[in-house]
Design an enzyme around this catalytic site. Structure first.
Site, mmCIF file in Angstrom:
data_model
loop_
_atom_site.group_PDB
_atom_site.id
_atom_site.type_symbol
_atom_site.label_atom_id
_atom_site.label_comp_id
_atom_site.label_asym_id
_atom_site.label_seq_id
_atom_site.Cartn_x
_atom_site.Cartn_y
_atom_site.Cartn_z
ATOM 1 N N TYR A 1 1.842 1.497 13.761
ATOM 2 C CA TYR A 1 2.502 2.389 13.222
ATOM 3 C C TYR A 1 1.932 3.964 13.055
ATOM 4 O O TYR A 1 0.915 4.061 13.283
ATOM 5 C CB TYR A 1 2.513 1.844 11.691
ATOM 6 N N HIS B 1 0.740 -1.384 0.144
ATOM 7 C CA HIS B 1 0.213 0.146 0.150
ATOM 8 C C HIS B 1 0.933 1.115 -0.066
ATOM 9 O O HIS B 1 2.007 1.251 0.483
ATOM 10 C CB HIS B 1 -0.715 0.108 1.369
ATOM 11 N N LYS C 1 5.859 6.113 7.291
ATOM 12 C CA LYS C 1 5.302 5.299 8.379
ATOM 13 C C LYS C 1 6.509 4.453 9.320
ATOM 14 O O LYS C 1 7.520 3.956 8.759
ATOM 15 C CB LYS C 1 4.733 3.718 7.985
ATOM 16 N N ASP D 1 -6.510 -5.951 -1.895
ATOM 17 C CA ASP D 1 -5.158 -6.464 -2.287
ATOM 18 C C ASP D 1 -4.966 -7.510 -3.354
ATOM 19 O O ASP D 1 -4.264 -7.525 -4.108
ATOM 20 C CB ASP D 1 -4.470 -6.768 -1.116
#
Length: 181
Positions: A130, A61, A70, A169
């Site tokens: 995250y 992603h 991130k 996905d």
């Protein structure tokens, strides 16, 4: 805190110093001054926490709008975490870095803006936390195929069983067709 270089200079492994005894442990997971010195100045605006079962793969992603850096870590279980360079003018364009992150090793991975990110759960379950440098924007969300042969990620699939994917996905775009930075 120790900052470890990877094969892509901007992607860093971060190892905390852990102090433990019979009562448990203590570790510092983030310090702005050290992070900025080793990874570049960033401001984190959002923190997320997910839980996934064994064999789930999330990714790859990234966002074309509100591009996110991130800082990722695992608080329970283990994942194989991946960053893919999507910056077309980069010397490492199309290359990837993969690292095992676990509650046991307490490592973190810094995935800068301009990278696709994903992870595969290798333990029974994993909890993944995250920090992000920008807010989630579904209008700019992109999912690149996890098994794209152009990228060639060597996922440590357990017993060579295909991972469990979300519909998004499973329908990801190829690396060649994905928007680049």
């Amino acid at each position: 805190m120790k900052f470890i270089n990877t094969s892509i200079p901007e992607v860093k492994i971060i190892e905390p110093q852990v102090f433990g005894d019979e009562r448990g442990f203590f570790m510092e997971t983030f310090r702005t001054s050290l992070f900025n010195e080793n990874c570049g100045k960033r401001e984190f605006v959002q923190e997320n926490h997910s839980k996934s079962a064994h064999g789930i793969l999330r990714g790859l992603h990234y966002q074309t709008q509100n591009t996110q850096g991130k800082l990722v870590r695992v608080t329970k279980g283990e994942v194989f975490d991946v960053a893919v360079d999507m910056r077309k003018d980069s010397a490492t364009f199309g290359q990837w870095v993969g690292v095992l992150l676990s509650a046991e090793n307490k490592r973190q991975l810094w995935v800068p803006e301009g990278f696709a990110h994903g992870f595969y759960v290798t333990s029974d379950e994993a909890e993944f936390v995250y920090k992000c440098t920008d807010y989630y924007n579904p209008n700019g969300d992109v999912s690149v195929k996890w098994d794209d042969p152009t990228i060639g990620i060597e996922w440590p699939l357990v017993d060579d069983v295909a991972p469990i994917l979300s519909a998004k996905d499973a329908g990801g775009v190829s690396f060649m067709d994905a928007p680049k930075f």
